[in-house]
Motif scaffolding. Structure first.
Motif, PDB file in Angstrom:
ATOM      1  N   ARG A   1      32.456 -17.456   5.610  1.00 47.59           N
ATOM      2  CA  ARG A   1      31.811 -16.889   6.815  1.00 47.59           C
ATOM      3  C   ARG A   1      32.398 -16.598   8.151  1.00 47.59           C
ATOM      4  O   ARG A   1      32.045 -15.777   9.215  1.00 47.59           O
ATOM      5  CB  ARG A   1      30.401 -17.813   7.205  1.00 47.59           C
ATOM      6  CG  ARG A   1      29.549 -17.762   6.127  1.00 47.59           C
ATOM      7  CD  ARG A   1      28.189 -18.270   6.449  1.00 47.59           C
ATOM      8  NE  ARG A   1      27.940 -18.592   7.918  1.00 47.59           N
ATOM      9  CZ  ARG A   1      26.836 -19.001   8.317  1.00 47.59           C
ATOM     10  NH1 ARG A   1      26.108 -19.463   7.772  1.00 47.59           N
ATOM     11  NH2 ARG A   1      26.656 -18.904   9.664  1.00 47.59           N
ATOM     12  N   ALA A   2      33.813 -17.185   8.164  1.00 54.44           N
ATOM     13  CA  ALA A   2      34.600 -16.983   9.463  1.00 54.44           C
ATOM     14  C   ALA A   2      35.632 -15.941   9.387  1.00 54.44           C
ATOM     15  O   ALA A   2      35.883 -15.545   8.138  1.00 54.44           O
ATOM     16  CB  ALA A   2      35.315 -18.370   9.641  1.00 54.44           C
TER      17      ALA A   2
ATOM     18  N   GLU B   1      29.665 -19.379  22.147  1.00 51.43           N
ATOM     19  CA  GLU B   1      30.095 -18.395  21.205  1.00 51.43           C
ATOM     20  C   GLU B   1      29.579 -17.091  21.013  1.00 51.43           C
ATOM     21  O   GLU B   1      29.979 -16.151  20.863  1.00 51.43           O
ATOM     22  CB  GLU B   1      29.891 -19.124  19.746  1.00 51.43           C
ATOM     23  CG  GLU B   1      30.611 -20.201  19.137  1.00 51.43           C
ATOM     24  CD  GLU B   1      30.550 -20.728  17.881  1.00 51.43           C
ATOM     25  OE1 GLU B   1      30.340 -20.043  16.991  1.00 51.43           O
ATOM     26  OE2 GLU B   1      30.384 -22.215  17.598  1.00 51.43           O
TER      27      GLU B   1
ATOM     28  N   GLU C   1      37.196 -20.312   4.825  1.00 54.24           N
ATOM     29  CA  GLU C   1      35.746 -20.244   5.110  1.00 54.24           C
ATOM     30  C   GLU C   1      35.123 -19.137   5.068  1.00 54.24           C
ATOM     31  O   GLU C   1      35.572 -17.852   5.909  1.00 54.24           O
ATOM     32  CB  GLU C   1      35.793 -20.799   6.661  1.00 54.24           C
ATOM     33  CG  GLU C   1      36.201 -22.248   6.948  1.00 54.24           C
ATOM     34  CD  GLU C   1      36.182 -22.491   8.430  1.00 54.24           C
ATOM     35  OE1 GLU C   1      35.184 -22.032   9.074  1.00 54.24           O
ATOM     36  OE2 GLU C   1      37.237 -23.224   9.079  1.00 54.24           O
TER      37      GLU C   1
ATOM     38  N   LYS D   1      40.091  -8.466  12.877  1.00 55.73           N
ATOM     39  CA  LYS D   1      39.610  -9.445  12.246  1.00 55.73           C
ATOM     40  C   LYS D   1      39.890  -9.252  10.919  1.00 55.73           C
ATOM     41  O   LYS D   1      39.908  -8.308  10.447  1.00 55.73           O
ATOM     42  CB  LYS D   1      38.034  -9.246  12.414  1.00 55.73           C
ATOM     43  CG  LYS D   1      37.297  -9.507  13.829  1.00 55.73           C
ATOM     44  CD  LYS D   1      35.990  -9.390  13.593  1.00 55.73           C
ATOM     45  CE  LYS D   1      35.141  -9.383  14.791  1.00 55.73           C
ATOM     46  NZ  LYS D   1      33.712  -8.864  14.795  1.00 55.73           N
TER      47      LYS D   1
ATOM     48  N   THR E   1      39.788 -18.604  15.036  1.00 53.13           N
ATOM     49  CA  THR E   1      38.539 -17.895  14.632  1.00 53.13           C
ATOM     50  C   THR E   1      37.900 -17.894  15.830  1.00 53.13           C
ATOM     51  O   THR E   1      38.367 -18.219  17.209  1.00 53.13           O
ATOM     52  CB  THR E   1      37.567 -18.920  13.814  1.00 53.13           C
ATOM     53  OG1 THR E   1      37.439 -20.168  14.561  1.00 53.13           O
ATOM     54  CG2 THR E   1      38.350 -19.313  12.618  1.00 53.13           C
ATOM     55  N   GLN E   2      36.518 -17.112  15.845  1.00 51.19           N
ATOM     56  CA  GLN E   2      35.854 -16.999  16.932  1.00 51.19           C
ATOM     57  C   GLN E   2      35.430 -18.209  17.639  1.00 51.19           C
ATOM     58  O   GLN E   2      35.443 -18.448  18.907  1.00 51.19           O
ATOM     59  CB  GLN E   2      34.648 -16.117  16.689  1.00 51.19           C
ATOM     60  CG  GLN E   2      35.053 -14.466  16.629  1.00 51.19           C
ATOM     61  CD  GLN E   2      33.717 -13.505  16.748  1.00 51.19           C
ATOM     62  OE1 GLN E   2      34.081 -12.468  16.144  1.00 51.19           O
ATOM     63  NE2 GLN E   2      32.682 -14.274  16.949  1.00 51.19           N
ATOM     64  N   ARG E   3      35.038 -19.175  16.832  1.00 54.17           N
ATOM     65  CA  ARG E   3      34.702 -20.494  17.252  1.00 54.17           C
ATOM     66  C   ARG E   3      35.783 -21.223  18.147  1.00 54.17           C
ATOM     67  O   ARG E   3      35.427 -21.866  19.141  1.00 54.17           O
ATOM     68  CB  ARG E   3      34.071 -21.446  16.038  1.00 54.17           C
ATOM     69  CG  ARG E   3      33.773 -22.866  16.687  1.00 54.17           C
ATOM     70  CD  ARG E   3      33.171 -23.598  15.338  1.00 54.17           C
ATOM     71  NE  ARG E   3      31.907 -23.032  15.164  1.00 54.17           N
ATOM     72  CZ  ARG E   3      31.057 -23.272  14.282  1.00 54.17           C
ATOM     73  NH1 ARG E   3      31.541 -23.774  13.184  1.00 54.17           N
ATOM     74  NH2 ARG E   3      29.924 -22.735  14.239  1.00 54.17           N
TER      75      ARG E   3
ATOM     76  N   HIS F   1      38.680 -15.179   6.884  1.00 54.35           N
ATOM     77  CA  HIS F   1      39.356 -16.555   6.757  1.00 54.35           C
ATOM     78  C   HIS F   1      39.784 -16.965   5.622  1.00 54.35           C
ATOM     79  O   HIS F   1      38.925 -16.752   4.424  1.00 54.35           O
ATOM     80  CB  HIS F   1      38.270 -17.489   7.240  1.00 54.35           C
ATOM     81  CG  HIS F   1      39.214 -18.640   7.955  1.00 54.35           C
ATOM     82  ND1 HIS F   1      39.309 -19.825   6.836  1.00 54.35           N
ATOM     83  CD2 HIS F   1      39.490 -19.366   9.266  1.00 54.35           C
ATOM     84  CE1 HIS F   1      39.649 -20.700   7.520  1.00 54.35           C
ATOM     85  NE2 HIS F   1      39.982 -20.558   8.994  1.00 54.35           N
TER      86      HIS F   1
END
Length: 141
Positions: free
Chosen positions: A89-90, A63, A87, A81, A51-53, A84
């Motif tokens: 929002r991910a 981030e 998740e 992208k 993920t971006q995180r 997810h």
């Protein structure tokens, strides 16, 4: 003969700038990406489903910085992208075919760059420097 400069932080900053400038020039010529972009591509390639995180954590960046980096890489068609799986929002980051091609194009130049540094520092100096920089990169100061 003058005394060696022992302002370590200053020397690290100068060396990092010099190396980044040279490596960026070479990576842009070979693969059309900067070293920052290349680092992100290597990280996405090395950790499928990141993920971006997770990418921010891997790269040691905030981030917000990774958001801009990912936007540039997706805009260039180097990563994609997708939602997810658990998740809502991910997003999951994946290399595109163009991203994989950029990595393949950059690898020989990265290898040449490292070989030049090995020749400059000697094998033992290269290994010692790499170990010391690894420690500094993970230092909690």
């Amino acid at each position: 003969m003058s005394e060696p400069d022992e302002r370590l932080f200053f020397l690290l900053q100068r060396a990092a700038h010099q190396l980044r400038t040279a490596a960026d020039r070479r990576c842009l010529a070979a693969a059309g990406v900067t070293t920052a972009q290349l680092g992100a591509l290597f990280a996405v390639d090395g950790e499928p489903g990141v993920t971006q995180r997770g990418l921010a954590r891997t790269l040691g960046l905030r981030e917000s910085a990774v958001t801009g980096l990912v936007a540039r890489l997706t805009g260039a068609g180097l990563i994609a992208k997708r939602a997810h799986p658990s998740e809502h929002r991910a997003v999951v980051l994946e290399l595109t075919a163009e991203g994989a091609a950029a990595l393949r194009a950059a690898r020989p130049e990265v290898d040449r760059f490292n070989e030049e540094l090995r020749a400059l520092l000697g094998e033992q100096g290269f290994s010692r420097t790499a170990a010391a920089l690894y420690q500094l990169a993970h230092w909690e100061g």
